[in-house]
Scaffold this motif. Structure first.
Motif, PDB file in Angstrom:
ATOM      1  N   ASP A 335       0.878  20.283  -8.476  1.00  0.00           N
ATOM      2  CA  ASP A 335       2.170  20.204  -9.173  1.00  0.00           C
ATOM      3  C   ASP A 335       2.671  21.623  -9.430  1.00  0.00           C
ATOM      4  N   LEU A 336       3.970  21.787  -9.405  1.00  0.00           N
ATOM      5  CA  LEU A 336       4.548  23.059  -9.847  1.00  0.00           C
ATOM      6  C   LEU A 336       5.140  22.839 -11.235  1.00  0.00           C
ATOM      7  N   ILE A 337       4.824  23.738 -12.151  1.00  0.00           N
ATOM      8  CA  ILE A 337       5.373  23.667 -13.510  1.00  0.00           C
ATOM      9  C   ILE A 337       6.250  24.903 -13.731  1.00  0.00           C
ATOM     10  N   PHE A 338       7.403  24.674 -14.350  1.00  0.00           N
ATOM     11  CA  PHE A 338       8.343  25.775 -14.630  1.00  0.00           C
ATOM     12  C   PHE A 338       8.789  25.632 -16.075  1.00  0.00           C
ATOM     13  N   LYS A 339       8.554  26.657 -16.872  1.00  0.00           N
ATOM     14  CA  LYS A 339       8.866  26.618 -18.304  1.00  0.00           C
ATOM     15  C   LYS A 339       8.312  25.343 -18.948  1.00  0.00           C
ATOM     16  N   GLY A 340       7.094  25.014 -18.601  1.00  0.00           N
ATOM     17  CA  GLY A 340       6.399  23.903 -19.259  1.00  0.00           C
ATOM     18  C   GLY A 340       6.798  22.510 -18.805  1.00  0.00           C
ATOM     19  N   VAL A 341       7.567  22.409 -17.704  1.00  0.00           N
ATOM     20  CA  VAL A 341       7.981  21.077 -17.226  1.00  0.00           C
ATOM     21  C   VAL A 341       7.714  20.944 -15.719  1.00  0.00           C
ATOM     22  N   GLU A 342       7.146  19.802 -15.331  1.00  0.00           N
ATOM     23  CA  GLU A 342       6.862  19.552 -13.910  1.00  0.00           C
ATOM     24  C   GLU A 342       8.127  19.600 -13.059  1.00  0.00           C
ATOM     25  N   GLN A 343       8.009  20.278 -11.916  1.00  0.00           N
ATOM     26  CA  GLN A 343       9.135  20.413 -10.990  1.00  0.00           C
ATOM     27  C   GLN A 343       8.891  19.708  -9.678  1.00  0.00           C
ATOM     28  N   SER A 344       7.613  19.668  -9.276  1.00  0.00           N
ATOM     29  CA  SER A 344       7.319  19.044  -7.984  1.00  0.00           C
ATOM     30  C   SER A 344       5.885  18.555  -7.980  1.00  0.00           C
ATOM     31  N   SER A 345       5.647  17.608  -7.092  1.00  0.00           N
ATOM     32  CA  SER A 345       4.285  17.193  -6.796  1.00  0.00           C
ATOM     33  C   SER A 345       4.112  17.276  -5.294  1.00  0.00           C
ATOM     34  N   GLY A 346       2.903  17.587  -4.881  1.00  0.00           N
ATOM     35  CA  GLY A 346       2.661  17.696  -3.449  1.00  0.00           C
ATOM     36  C   GLY A 346       1.224  18.066  -3.185  1.00  0.00           C
ATOM     37  N   GLY A 347       1.028  18.839  -2.122  1.00  0.00           N
ATOM     38  CA  GLY A 347      -0.321  19.247  -1.746  1.00  0.00           C
ATOM     39  C   GLY A 347      -0.647  18.748  -0.364  1.00  0.00           C
ATOM     40  N   GLN A 348      -1.944  18.683  -0.092  1.00  0.00           N
ATOM     41  CA  GLN A 348      -2.355  18.217   1.235  1.00  0.00           C
ATOM     42  C   GLN A 348      -2.576  16.705   1.220  1.00  0.00           C
ATOM     43  N   ARG A 349      -2.167  16.057   2.327  1.00  0.00           N
ATOM     44  CA  ARG A 349      -2.334  14.603   2.440  1.00  0.00           C
ATOM     45  C   ARG A 349      -3.549  14.306   3.312  1.00  0.00           C
ATOM     46  N   GLU A 350      -4.083  13.129   3.117  1.00  0.00           N
ATOM     47  CA  GLU A 350      -5.210  12.698   3.974  1.00  0.00           C
ATOM     48  C   GLU A 350      -4.652  12.297   5.340  1.00  0.00           C
ATOM     49  N   HIS A 351      -5.228  12.854   6.404  1.00  0.00           N
ATOM     50  CA  HIS A 351      -4.737  12.509   7.741  1.00  0.00           C
ATOM     51  C   HIS A 351      -5.783  11.759   8.570  1.00  0.00           C
ATOM     52  N   ARG A 352      -6.974  11.538   7.992  1.00  0.00           N
ATOM     53  CA  ARG A 352      -8.051  10.875   8.738  1.00  0.00           C
ATOM     54  C   ARG A 352      -7.999   9.367   8.457  1.00  0.00           C
ATOM     55  N   TYR A 353      -7.813   8.630   9.516  1.00  0.00           N
ATOM     56  CA  TYR A 353      -7.560   7.182   9.412  1.00  0.00           C
ATOM     57  C   TYR A 353      -8.544   6.466   8.486  1.00  0.00           C
ATOM     58  N   GLU A 354      -9.856   6.671   8.752  1.00  0.00           N
ATOM     59  CA  GLU A 354     -10.858   5.906   7.976  1.00  0.00           C
ATOM     60  C   GLU A 354     -10.743   6.215   6.496  1.00  0.00           C
TER      61      GLU A 354
END
Ligand code: ATP
Ligand code: MG
Length: 419
Positions: A335-354
């Motif tokens: 998450d990115l936080i700016f002045k104490g408030v969440e701005q975005s969520s993200g990161g790496q996603r799972e790409h392996r089928y199983e």
């Protein structure tokens, strides 16, 4: 020819002043007996404030006049006469409540201070788009109508889709991942999301917009963080360059933040919060108060208004996030936080089928609901990740506004569906 709204009209039958306002600013029109046609003094006699007119004439520089310019008109046409009184005072002299202002939003936005917010938002998006375009991102549009809820939650608006049930998307998440599966490796979808949250907060809307970026072939989630910093700085630079007037109107300055932004991680966050007097159960997410406390902590420790939170508990995040292989309780979720408030969520996603299949089961979701998504991961999908940055949320924090609705042209919230 110039055209705009009459902000002020005053004077007598012999000498009349009109202050004309348009998107760029104001100027003064002077009608003086003897120097303009008699009929112009006559036709402007009953004109009301906020009427729309067009003028042609001689422009003169006058340091004393509002906007530094004045016009001696040869021609003046009344395009639309405004009724009096106006339903709200938008000059700022009278304190009109936000709700009433939003009821009369078109008039409210005639206040240049309020319009400035909308223009600043526009320049932010423009700067981001330019940066992404220069860096070979493809702009695409993913569907807004979904067969199911992408996060598996209940905060979705159902819609009737012929004889089927469908939903408005909460996030352009899953189709963005499918675009990666389709072979696009740098993409962005700038568009709406809908949340059927019955929450009445100053930072939630039922309809909001996001800059949703996704990249393929990343090393790990830190690539999405570096990209997000660049995206934000590009937007801020554009505001700084193009919005001098607007910033001045609302008394704000833009400071370009240092990079990289500080990063704090779970599970250390539990210790940090405990030291700040807030106990969070191990394995759980923090709440808004915790978010604010972390913001104050980072500001004090690193002097930064921005920071990333990484490695959220998997249990608190959607099925598609990537777990840290060696510590599967934690996810490469940022998450990115700016002045104490969440701005975005993200990161790496799972790409392996199983693993995706296992994570869907782990979340107790119905595999059939996500088959349309998961099946593609059998046929070659690179490591990928991204983020969705809330545009209105970001501008609200940037300009220290006390309500997100100030950033939205026509906000949608649990109570408001018009105008
Ligand atoms: P929050 O915890 O603040 O409600 P979220 O985690 O539910 O946000 P995400 O699904 O992560 O939201 O959405 C990505 C971003 O979109 C958020 O970080 C925020 O900037 C913005 N956003 C999400 N929901 C809303 C909303 N209801 N109104 C305005 N912006 C929103
Ligand atoms: Mg979030």
């Amino acid at each position: 020819m110039l055209a705009g709204w009459i902000r002020k009209i005053r004077g007598s039958d012999n000498l009349r002043f009109i202050i004309l306002r348009d998107m760029t600013g104001e100027l003064q029109i002077i009608l003086k007996k003897g120097s303009v046609k008699e009929e112009l003094l006559e036709s402007t006699k009953d004109l009301t404030e906020e009427s729309v007119i067009s003028v042609e004439g001689t422009v003169k520089i006058n340091e004393q006049a509002p906007g530094g310019l004045e016009i001696i008109p040869d021609k003046l046409v009344v395009l639309s006469k405004a009724s009096v009184p106006l339903p709200i005072d938008f000059s700022g002299k009278v304190d009109t409540g936000l709700d009433k202002r939003l009821d009369w939003r078109c008039i409210d936005l005639r206040n240049p201070k309020r319009a400035a917010i909308i223009k600043i938002q526009s320049k932010f998006v423009e700067g981001v788009q330019e940066f992404l375009s220069k860096n070979d991102f493809i702009f695409l549009f993913t569907p807004c109508i979904m067969s199911g809820a992408s996060e598996g939650g209940s905060e979705v608006f159902p819609i009737k889709y012929f004889d089927k049930k469908a939903f408005l998307r909460q996030d352009p998440q899953l189709h963005r991942q499918l675009a990666i599966a389709a072979g696009f490796d740098k993409i962005v979808d700038i568009g709406p999301s809908w949340r059927a949250e019955l929450s009445h907060t100053t930072r939630h809307l039922c309809e909001h917009r996001g800059i949703a970026v996704e990249i393929g072939f990343l090393k790990d989630e830190t690539d999405t963080m570096r990209l997000e910093e660049d995206v934000i700085i590009a937007g801020l630079n554009r505001i700084k360059k193009d919005c001098k007037n607007e910033l001045e109107k609302i008394g704000k300055k833009i400071r370009i933040p240092d990079t990289p932004f500080p990063e704090i991680r779970f599970p250390e966050i539990y210790d940090i919060l405990e030291k700040l007097g807030k106990k969070i159960e191990f394995g759980k997410d923090y709440d808004t108060e915790g978010e604010k406390l972390l913001g104050d902590y980072v500001k004090k420790k690193f002097g930064s208004d921005f920071f990333f939170v990484n490695r959220f508990p998997f249990a608190e995040k959607p099925f598609y996030v990537m777990k840290v292989d060696e510590e599967p309780q934690w996810a490469r979720s940022v998450d990115l936080i700016f002045k104490g408030v969440e701005q975005s969520s993200g990161g790496q996603r799972e790409h392996r089928y199983e693993k995706i299949v296992r994570q869907i089961k782990e979340k107790g979701l119905d595999m059939n609901t996500f088959k349309w998504f998961v099946e593609f991961f059998k046929y070659g999908v690179p490591p990928h990740g991204g983020f969705n940055l809330g545009i209105e949320r970001f501008i609200m924090q940037l300009l220290d506004l006390d309500n997100i609705r100030e950033v939205v042209l026509f906000p949608r919230d649990p109570e408001r569906l018009v105008p």
